[in-house]
Design a protein around this motif. Structure first.
Motif, PDB file in Angstrom:
ATOM      1  N   GLN A  82       0.836  -1.181   0.000  1.00 42.29           N
ATOM      2  CA  GLN A  82       0.000   0.000   0.000  1.00 42.29           C
ATOM      3  C   GLN A  82       0.881   1.245   0.000  1.00 42.29           C
ATOM      4  O   GLN A  82       1.803   1.366   0.814  1.00 42.29           O
ATOM      5  N   PHE A 131       0.583   5.481  -0.107  1.00 41.72           N
ATOM      6  CA  PHE A 131      -0.307   6.623   0.075  1.00 41.72           C
ATOM      7  C   PHE A 131       0.403   7.895  -0.366  1.00 41.72           C
ATOM      8  O   PHE A 131       1.628   8.003  -0.272  1.00 41.72           O
ATOM      9  N   SER A 156     -13.959  13.954   1.228  1.00 47.57           N
ATOM     10  CA  SER A 156     -13.508  12.625   0.797  1.00 47.57           C
ATOM     11  C   SER A 156     -14.207  12.244  -0.505  1.00 47.57           C
ATOM     12  O   SER A 156     -15.415  12.447  -0.668  1.00 47.57           O
ATOM     13  N   GLY A 157     -13.430  11.691  -1.443  1.00 51.58           N
ATOM     14  CA  GLY A 157     -13.972  11.287  -2.734  1.00 51.58           C
ATOM     15  C   GLY A 157     -13.752  12.288  -3.841  1.00 51.58           C
ATOM     16  O   GLY A 157     -14.058  12.003  -5.004  1.00 51.58           O
ATOM     17  N   LYS A 195      -8.175   9.860  -5.740  1.00 48.07           N
ATOM     18  CA  LYS A 195      -9.296  10.379  -4.975  1.00 48.07           C
ATOM     19  C   LYS A 195      -8.790  10.827  -3.603  1.00 48.07           C
ATOM     20  O   LYS A 195      -7.813  10.289  -3.072  1.00 48.07           O
ATOM     21  N   ASP A 205      -8.835  10.587   0.063  1.00 43.69           N
ATOM     22  CA  ASP A 205      -9.284   9.603   1.055  1.00 43.69           C
ATOM     23  C   ASP A 205      -9.857  10.315   2.282  1.00 43.69           C
ATOM     24  O   ASP A 205     -10.959  10.027   2.715  1.00 43.69           O
ATOM     25  N   GLN A 206      -9.095  11.251   2.808  1.00 44.50           N
ATOM     26  CA  GLN A 206      -9.587  12.022   3.952  1.00 44.50           C
ATOM     27  C   GLN A 206      -8.655  13.196   4.209  1.00 44.50           C
ATOM     28  O   GLN A 206      -7.479  13.168   3.836  1.00 44.50           O
ATOM     29  N   LYS A 238      -4.835  12.929   2.773  1.00 35.30           N
ATOM     30  CA  LYS A 238      -4.433  11.594   2.338  1.00 35.30           C
ATOM     31  C   LYS A 238      -5.113  11.273   1.008  1.00 35.30           C
ATOM     32  O   LYS A 238      -6.344  11.395   0.892  1.00 35.30           O
ATOM     33  N   LEU A 246      -5.498   8.533  -2.348  1.00 36.51           N
ATOM     34  CA  LEU A 246      -5.330   7.177  -2.874  1.00 36.51           C
ATOM     35  C   LEU A 246      -5.369   7.223  -4.380  1.00 36.51           C
ATOM     36  O   LEU A 246      -6.260   7.851  -4.974  1.00 36.51           O
ATOM     37  N   ASP A 255      -5.967   5.897  -8.197  1.00 42.46           N
ATOM     38  CA  ASP A 255      -6.907   4.991  -8.849  1.00 42.46           C
ATOM     39  C   ASP A 255      -6.176   3.733  -9.299  1.00 42.46           C
ATOM     40  O   ASP A 255      -5.042   3.803  -9.806  1.00 42.46           O
TER      41      ASP A 255
END
Length: 457
Positions: free
Chosen positions: A337, A339, A354-355, A373, A375-376, A407, A409, A411
């Motif tokens: 993973q 980030f 988020s998103g 995207k 994340d938060q 944070k 992420l 795609d």
């Protein structure tokens, strides 16, 4: 990007002055300055709040300190620094000899404990058999006591009958004696009459009187014999009662002894069951020791905790490793993973959720544009943390630079290269507000993508 917009605006204004479309008077110049503030400042404010761009970006991955669970000398090193590995691959081996010996010792102790448990269970079986035998003995003794009581009751009944027989026989004796006395009297009268006056009574009458007296003597003798027999029967019944009472006492003593044996058997059974519990607990303790020894032996092989690679890998064969966080064998980078963390001024994040869509360029890969995207927004920063200390926090040190981390992420439907830990870049976040000004960030991020070829960061 603001400088680029300002340059274009200045160029347009200069062109207007050169072409003399605007005269260089104070009022037009002031109007141009005010218009510049609104033309450039307004879109700039809307841009930073709707599609903020930040060059403060870093790629992060989980890092694991490779600390051994057991201590010992390194027997063999299998991993190489900075070489990708799969989860479960062997990193190194610690000399397993002392842990194998501990496992053998624990296994032997477990076997001995299991044998002890079998013996304790056999002792329980023997104790249960003794309890059953003692219970049978108590039942037999109880039956004997009941039987002896019945015999005593019979003996008492016999004595009662014998006493009744004696009373009846004595009554018969009294009656027979009265009859005998009467017969003797009649006989004496008949004899005396015959002597005084032979014609007063016949010889036959005298003979009958004699016979009656003899019969009365015989009846008296028989009655006395019956009394003697009744008395003998009473003595025999009393002797039988004494024997029966002795037998009853003996049976009662036997019952007490049988109950004592049963109590002892019960105590032995309880002790045997306690022994089983103790033996079972020893087996459990031995099994736990075997599990611990097996686990320690397995920990002699240090495995990769995830997909990734090791860095700071200076361990060699013969190195002594100890289970201390401050003495790690190396550092493992988890590549499963990755980030992206970007830092923004706090007021720029008022519309970020988020998103939200993200576009970013990474410094190691010029000419490439990545998508992702949000994340938060991480709602904390270390500037607000005060560690417990004996010292009072200094007021001059209280403050914040006004940045929060976001944070991100990537795609998964795009080709993502292996990102190095700590790589920088530039990120653009597109919120649901001010979509017309998103074009500014789109242009800026694409300019940055190509500028990385000539202006490395």
């Amino acid at each position: 990007m603001i400088a680029f917009m300002l340059t274009i605006y200045v160029a347009v204004v200069v062109l207007l002055f050169k072409m003399k479309l605007v005269k260089p008077n104070p009022y037009p110049i002031a109007l141009i300055l005010v218009a510049g503030v609104f033309v450039i400042g307004g879109p700039a404010v809307a841009w930073t709040l709707s599609a903020p761009v930040s060059p403060r970006v870093v790629t992060t991955q989980y890092v694991v300190q490779l600390v051994p669970y057991v201590k010992g000398q390194v027997a063999k090193v299998h991993a190489q620094a900075n070489v990708p590995m799969k989860k479960g691959d062997l990193l190194l081996e610690i000399n397993p000899t002392p842990y194998q010996n501990a496992l053998d010792q624990a296994t032997a102790q477990l076997q001995a404990s299991r044998e002890g448990l079998k013996q304790a269970e056999a002792g329980v079986d023997v104790a249960k058999a003794s309890v059953a035998s003692a219970a049978a003995g108590v039942q037999q003794a109880t039956a004997a006591v009941g039987q002896s009581k019945a015999v005593v009751s019979n003996a008492l009944a016999s004595i009662k009958r014998a006493k009744a027989g004696i009373a009846s026989a004595e009554a018969g004796v009294s009656k027979a004696k009265a009859a005998d006395d009467l017969a003797k009297t009649e006989e004496q009268i008949a004899v005396n009459l015959q002597k005084t006056d032979a014609g007063a009574i016949s010889a036959l009458r005298v003979t009958q009187s004699v016979q009656s007296r003899q019969a009365a003597d015989a009846a008296l003798q028989a009655a006395e014999t019956g009394v003697n027999e009744a008395q003998a029967a009473l003595l025999q019944a009393e002797a039988g009662l004494s024997q029966s009472q002795a037998a009853e006492q003996q049976a009662a003593a036997g019952l007490v002894a049988a109950q004592a044996v049963q109590q002892q058997a019960d105590a032995s059974e309880s002790q045997a069951m306690l022994g089983v519990k103790i033996a079972a607990s020893k087996v459990q303790a031995a099994e736990a020791q075997v599990s611990d020894a097996q686990f320690n032996l397995e920990q002699c092989k240090m495995l990769a905790p995830a997909d990734g690679y090791v860095v700071n890998w200076t361990v060699q064969e013969g190195t002594m490793l100890v289970p201390m966080p401050l003495a790690a064998a190396g550092t493992f980078i988890n590549t499963e993973q990755t980030f992206i963390v970007a830092s923004y001024p706090q007021n720029w994040l008022m519309n970020v959720e988020s998103g939200d869509d993200v576009e970013l360029v990474l410094n190691p890969f010029p000419g490439r544009l990545f998508k992702g995207k949000v994340d938060q927004v991480i709602p904390a920063t270390g500037e607000g943390q005060f560690d417990p200390s004996k010292s009072v926090p200094l007021a001059s040190q209280v403050g914040s630079h006004g940045f929060l981390a976001v944070k991100i992420l990537l795609d998964q439907d795009q080709t993502i290269p292996s990102l190095p830990l700590g790589a920088g870049g530039t990120v653009a976040i597109y919120t649901d507000h001010g979509k017309p000004v998103h074009i500014i960030s789109k242009v800026a991020i694409r300019m940055q993508k190509w500028l990385l070829y000539i202006m490395p960061s």
